[in-house]
Write a protein that holds these residues in place. Structure first.
Motif, PDB file in Angstrom:
ATOM      1  N   ALA B  27       0.847  -1.197   0.000  1.00 41.55           N
ATOM      2  CA  ALA B  27       0.000   0.000   0.000  1.00 41.55           C
ATOM      3  C   ALA B  27       0.880   1.243   0.000  1.00 41.55           C
ATOM      4  N   PRO B  28       0.455   2.276  -0.735  1.00 42.20           N
ATOM      5  CA  PRO B  28       1.250   3.501  -0.729  1.00 42.20           C
ATOM      6  C   PRO B  28       1.269   4.125   0.657  1.00 42.20           C
ATOM      7  N   ARG B  29       2.446   4.631   1.023  1.00 41.77           N
ATOM      8  CA  ARG B  29       2.574   5.237   2.351  1.00 41.77           C
ATOM      9  C   ARG B  29       2.381   6.747   2.253  1.00 41.77           C
ATOM     10  N   GLU B  30       2.373   7.373   3.413  1.00 43.27           N
ATOM     11  CA  GLU B  30       2.198   8.820   3.483  1.00 43.27           C
ATOM     12  C   GLU B  30       3.302   9.524   2.693  1.00 43.27           C
ATOM     13  N   THR B  31       2.936  10.612   2.041  1.00 44.50           N
ATOM     14  CA  THR B  31       3.943  11.350   1.285  1.00 44.50           C
ATOM     15  C   THR B  31       4.729  12.258   2.226  1.00 44.50           C
ATOM     16  N   ALA B  32       6.025  12.048   2.266  1.00 46.38           N
ATOM     17  CA  ALA B  32       6.874  12.884   3.128  1.00 46.38           C
ATOM     18  C   ALA B  32       7.269  14.157   2.394  1.00 46.38           C
ATOM     19  N   LEU B  33       7.644  13.999   1.140  1.00 54.20           N
ATOM     20  CA  LEU B  33       8.080  15.160   0.369  1.00 54.20           C
ATOM     21  C   LEU B  33       7.492  15.068  -1.031  1.00 54.20           C
ATOM     22  N   LEU B  34       6.869  16.146  -1.426  1.00 59.41           N
ATOM     23  CA  LEU B  34       6.292  16.185  -2.770  1.00 59.41           C
ATOM     24  C   LEU B  34       6.747  17.461  -3.454  1.00 59.41           C
ATOM     25  N   ALA B  35       7.530  17.296  -4.500  1.00 60.86           N
ATOM     26  CA  ALA B  35       7.993  18.462  -5.270  1.00 60.86           C
ATOM     27  C   ALA B  35       7.421  18.347  -6.677  1.00 60.86           C
ATOM     28  N   GLU B  36       6.886  19.447  -7.157  1.00 62.43           N
ATOM     29  CA  GLU B  36       6.303  19.417  -8.500  1.00 62.43           C
ATOM     30  C   GLU B  36       6.834  20.568  -9.340  1.00 62.43           C
ATOM     31  N   HIS B  37       7.531  20.215 -10.399  1.00 68.24           N
ATOM     32  CA  HIS B  37       8.042  21.181 -11.386  1.00 68.24           C
ATOM     33  C   HIS B  37       8.843  22.306 -10.729  1.00 68.24           C
ATOM     34  N   VAL B  38       9.712  21.931  -9.820  1.00 68.67           N
ATOM     35  CA  VAL B  38      10.504  22.937  -9.108  1.00 68.67           C
ATOM     36  C   VAL B  38      11.642  23.439  -9.996  1.00 68.67           C
ATOM     37  N   THR B  39      11.753  24.746 -10.073  1.00 70.08           N
ATOM     38  CA  THR B  39      12.816  25.363 -10.867  1.00 70.08           C
ATOM     39  C   THR B  39      13.480  26.463 -10.044  1.00 70.08           C
ATOM     40  N   LYS B  40      14.800  26.516 -10.146  1.00 66.77           N
ATOM     41  CA  LYS B  40      15.542  27.580  -9.467  1.00 66.77           C
ATOM     42  C   LYS B  40      16.670  28.052 -10.362  1.00 66.77           C
ATOM     43  N   GLU B  41      16.719  29.344 -10.542  1.00 66.16           N
ATOM     44  CA  GLU B  41      17.732  29.929 -11.430  1.00 66.16           C
ATOM     45  C   GLU B  41      18.558  30.934 -10.636  1.00 66.16           C
ATOM     46  N   PHE B  42      19.844  30.976 -10.900  1.00 63.02           N
ATOM     47  CA  PHE B  42      20.713  31.994 -10.289  1.00 63.02           C
ATOM     48  C   PHE B  42      21.345  32.819 -11.396  1.00 63.02           C
ATOM     49  N   ARG B  43      21.714  34.015 -11.026  1.00 61.78           N
ATOM     50  CA  ARG B  43      22.461  34.851 -11.979  1.00 61.78           C
ATOM     51  C   ARG B  43      23.895  34.924 -11.463  1.00 61.78           C
ATOM     52  N   VAL B  44      24.830  34.509 -12.277  1.00 62.14           N
ATOM     53  CA  VAL B  44      26.215  34.393 -11.816  1.00 62.14           C
ATOM     54  C   VAL B  44      27.168  35.219 -12.673  1.00 62.14           C
ATOM     55  N   GLY B  45      28.296  35.537 -12.060  1.00 60.52           N
ATOM     56  CA  GLY B  45      29.344  36.266 -12.775  1.00 60.52           C
ATOM     57  C   GLY B  45      29.016  37.731 -12.946  1.00 60.52           C
ATOM     58  N   ARG B  46      29.971  38.446 -13.503  1.00 59.80           N
ATOM     59  CA  ARG B  46      29.802  39.898 -13.678  1.00 59.80           C
ATOM     60  C   ARG B  46      28.680  40.228 -14.647  1.00 59.80           C
ATOM     61  N   LYS B  47      28.474  39.317 -15.613  1.00 57.90           N
ATOM     62  CA  LYS B  47      27.438  39.589 -16.625  1.00 57.90           C
ATOM     63  C   LYS B  47      26.056  39.109 -16.178  1.00 57.90           C
ATOM     64  N   LYS B  48      25.980  38.626 -14.949  1.00 54.09           N
ATOM     65  CA  LYS B  48      24.709  38.133 -14.389  1.00 54.09           C
ATOM     66  C   LYS B  48      24.056  37.108 -15.315  1.00 54.09           C
TER      67      LYS B  48
END
Lengths: 266, 299
Positions: B27-48
């Motif tokens: 049987a499926p157990r309780e969901t501890a962590l659910l992530a959906e379509h997670v996106t993370k962007e950073f701007r790096v360097g002098r030119k961002k």
């Protein structure tokens, strides 16, 4: 009530942690205390050498109270930077505590430490110069110290966002801000001798009013009622700086989380 | 490159690969962590320059599971952990921990999680106990029970009570990491995020930490997300593994299924090394070259 208890417990965690750090760095604390005493004596001996009792008191008060306000400002302003250096910043921001509880803890320890440090320097100066404080109004000095403390806590909180937003340069900016406050607040001289633009800046430093008030109280025996012109700017600053500082800190935290600035760098 | 993945879902095929024994349905157990379509962007360097550190990641981790995130340096493992730790905000997508949104219910999430990072981040002048007492108070634990619990956990990790009073800087890297694990466990998190907890440890310390994670799995109801670039560690400890590359989870499944998949679909020896190279399209040497060129670019 439970939330308040929880916040106070969290604040006390910061007080206890900082006390433990002071204990572990006791050698440096003693060294800084000796440096503070030597610095205070060096400055005040200028007044003594001129045989000017009034100048001596002006310098003693400037030295003592700047020492106290600077400690309060440094401890709060650099609290984020210390954690960045130690690498614990992410753990503190990950903990389930409200930010005002964290900053209250930093402020509380800063005030306690600053008081003890400053009282020691004061005791040395009083013993060294046999200062005559028979006319002093200590109630005025205490009132201005308390008001100034609240304002400086607010400025310290606002300054502490700089290391949060600028990983490398933030601490340098805090240092520059402290230097500017020292320069424009009339710590060792009257602000009236400053150029016009510096006098303009001096209006925004709580230290200007604290030193004015304490000097008038301790040298001339003035009461708080006689010094309302110095009291109301401090009251306004106290009421504005802390909420403004907390608001700015919250914004800076969101910025840091968006841009990844909480990560330890250097 | 053929990865054997559904290009839309980016998950391993659900059919049983050859060579893997049928598991009893559960049987499926309780969901501890659910992530959906997670996106993370950073701007790096002098030119961002924008860099997608996490790119459309979706995960579901069950209660009691040890989920491994396996990837090379710079693949996005730590960023993923920081997103779940509330230390970064999500650009898009959602992440929930036991039903609580990491952004909207931040304080509730913080109560449920703790993290062990690759560097044992402590006040090094303070003793283990001073550090642990501080952490415990931040999580609302009374000092007395924090001490008792800290002694118990550290004893299990091989650190005796008499060492609790000495500054952490006098301890070895391995000992410091054990204290870091104790700090994380002290607050009884129901989701433990372990970000390369054994990287840089000597072989003995590494084995001790791994054994402790196994013990947690066997004796506690702990849900653990473990990032690593050590394939043997991932295989030994994790119920399921997601391989991350360029901020994307390129495949996820149990270690046995992943190995069977490369054997059946690609005719390769069923090892985690082959799994990694098959699904990332890179050899370890490629990764090193890429890191080097990235470092040079940053400079």
């Amino acid at each position: 009530m439970a939330m308040l208890t929880r916040d106070l417990r969290a604040s006390m965690a910061f007080v206890e942690r900082n006390f433990n750090l002071t204990k572990r760095y006791w050698g440096w604390e003693v060294a800084w205390l000796i440096y503070s005493v030597a610095g205070a004596l060096s400055v005040t001996l200028i007044g003594h050498s001129l045989g000017d009792e009034q100048l001596l008191l002006v310098l003693v008060i400037g030295t003592i109270f700047w020492s106290y306000l600077a400690i309060v400002f440094e401890f709060i302003g650099e609290s984020v930077q210390w954690e960045r250096w130690e690498g614990t910043l992410e753990y503190t921001f990950m903990a389930p505590i409200r930010r005002h509880a964290q900053l209250l803890g930093a402020a509380l320890y800063a005030v306690i430490f600053g008081m003890i440090h400053t009282l020691f320097v004061l005791a040395v100066l009083v013993a060294f110069f046999e200062l005559d404080l028979s006319q002093a109004n200590f109630a005025t000095a205490i009132a201005f110290t308390l008001l100034g403390t609240v304002s400086f806590i607010g400025i310290g909180i606002a300054a502490s966002i700089l290391p949060l937003m600028y990983v490398e340069r933030g601490a340098q900016m805090v240092f520059v801000l402290q230097s500017v406050l020292l320069l424009v607040s009339g710590v060792y001289y009257s602000v009236e001798i400053l150029p016009g633009w510096m006098q303009f800046l001096s209006q925004f430093s709580p230290a200007t009013y604290v030193l004015d008030g304490v000097r008038a109280g301790l040298i001339e025996g003035a009461s708080v009622g006689d010094l309302l012109d110095d009291v109301w700017p401090l009251l306004i600053m106290a009421l504005v700086f802390i909420p403004a500082g907390l608001w700015a800190f919250g914004r800076a935290e969101r910025y840091a989380k968006r841009t990844g600035k909480l990560k330890r760098v250097g | 490159m053929q990865t054997g993945l559904d290009p839309e879902l980016k998950t391993a095929p659900t059919s049983q690969p050859a060579g893997v024994a049928d598991a009893a349905p559960r049987a499926p157990r309780e969901t501890a962590l659910l992530a959906e379509h997670v996106t993370k962007e950073f701007r790096v360097g002098r030119k961002k320059r924008p860099v997608k550190a996490i790119n459309n990641v979706s995960l579901r981790i069950e209660r009691g599971e040890i989920y491994g995130v396996l990837g090379a340096n710079g693949s996005g493992k730590s960023t993923l952990i920081r997103l779940f730790s509330t230390l970064l905000t999500l650009d898009s997508g959602t992440a929930e921990i036991f039903g609580k949104d990491v952004q909207r219910d931040e304080m509730a999430v913080k109560q449920m999680i703790n993290r062990v990072s690759v560097d044992a981040a402590f006040f090094k002048k303070l003793s283990p106990f001073e550090n642990l007492a501080y952490a415990a108070k931040l999580y609302g634990m009374p000092a007395a029970s924090a001490r008792t619990e800290a002694i118990r956990i550290l004893a299990r990790l091989g650190i005796s009570e008499k060492r609790l009073g000495r500054p952490l800087e006098q301890m070895s890297r391995g000992m410091q990491q054990k204290v870091a694990i104790a700090r994380a466990l002290l607050t009884s998190p129901i989701l433990l995020l372990m970000d390369e907890p054994t990287t840089g440890l000597d072989p003995r310390s590494k084995l001790e930490v791994q054994a402790f994670v196994e013990e947690l799995r066997d004796t506690h109801d702990a849900t653990i997300v473990l990032t690593t670039h050590d394939m043997a560690e991932a295989e030994r400890l994790c119920d399921r593994i997601g391989i991350i590359d360029g901020g994307r989870i390129v495949v996820e499944d149990t270690p046995d299924h992943l190995k069977a998949l490369v054997a059946s679909d690609h005719g390769l020896e069923p090892t985690m090394e082959n799994v990694f190279m098959t699904f990332t399209g890179k050899s370890l040497d490629d990764d090193l070259d890429e890191e080097k060129s990235e470092d040079e670019e940053e400079e």
